[in-house]
Enzyme design. Structure first.
Site, PDB file in Angstrom:
ATOM      1  CG  ASP A  51      -2.002  -0.901   1.277  1.00 12.98           C
ATOM      2  OD1 ASP A  51      -2.179  -1.931  -0.099  1.00 12.98           O
ATOM      3  OD2 ASP A  51      -2.377  -1.004   2.106  1.00 12.98           O
ATOM      4  CB  THR A  52       0.206   4.737  -0.733  1.00 12.97           C
ATOM      5  OG1 THR A  52      -0.224   4.474  -2.215  1.00 12.97           O
ATOM      6  CG2 THR A  52       0.693   5.705  -0.921  1.00 12.97           C
TER       7      THR A  52
END
Length: 228
Positions: free
Chosen positions: A50-51
């Site tokens: 995920d970011t």
């Protein structure tokens, strides 16, 4: 954006920094596109982060390697370890978090009480001061948002998580405190182990966390909680 940890014949392992997209979006190059540009080679994604999540990311250099690694991840033959920080007192301090996952509102998921095709996570936790606990997480499945949902389900969403935690608090914190700490696997008869401590984040650099990392320096050799 990244730090190269290992550059092997068939794959590369990098430490992705927090706030860096996996895929290119919002007019910004993602970590894969940036690596391809910097190295001048084609890379193939076989898992993702995920970011908000920093840490170890493996990318294949060939179609054949990508096919093999993808199958390894599907069959859970790549063991991953993560570090997380959260505030508050969890419902349990170590053990297993098990349950089916289902889509919820917005882009969120939730943990169910059923176990038909469950997400499985083993974990330890330890206080590192000021109401903050460190978590060492060992996912035994590969569900979307699995670890973020797992900690939220025991009452301690990851510090700085804008989706499962307090949005206002997340905006005021320097990062989401989830880090891909370790990778272990066998590939073409050779064993590989990678460990990367978190480099970014004020809370990750506190004295309590540094002391705990000395205890968790070899996650594969820990006496992990047994299933019931």
């Amino acid at each position: 954006m990244y730090q190269i940890i290992a550059d092997e014949a068939d794959f590369i392992v990098v430490n992705k920094f927090p706030h860096v997209h996996f895929h290119s979006q919002d007019g910004q190059a993602g970590v894969v596109a940036q690596l391809e540009q910097d190295l001048g080679i084609k890379l193939f994604s076989v898992h993702r982060l995920d970011t908000m999540t920093s840490g170890l990311l493996l990318l294949a250099k060939t179609v054949e390697a990508a096919r093999e690694f993808t199958q390894m991840f599907i069959e859970h033959r790549v063991q991953k370890y993560y570090l997380a920080l959260a505030k508050g007192k969890p419902k349990k301090k170590q053990g297993w978090i098990v349950g089916d996952m289902a889509k919820s509102r917005r882009s969120m998921y939730k943990l169910l009480r059923t176990t038909e095709n469950p997400a499985k996570t083993q974990f330890f936790s330890q206080s590192i001061g000021d109401g903050v606990r460190a978590y060492l997480l060992k996912p035994l499945s590969g569900k979307t948002h699995q670890l973020r949902v797992a900690l939220a389900s025991i009452g301690v969403p990851i510090l700085g998580d804008p989706l499962y935690g307090d949005k206002g608090e997340a905006d005021a914190i320097d990062r989401g405190y989830l880090h891909a700490y370790g990778l272990e696997f066998s590939y073409l008869g050779d064993k590989y182990q990678y460990l990367c401590s978190p480099k970014q984040g004020t809370e990750f650099r506190c004295d309590g966390m540094e002391k705990q990392l000395q205890v968790w320096h070899s996650p594969a050799n820990l006496d992990w909680p047994k299933t019931k």
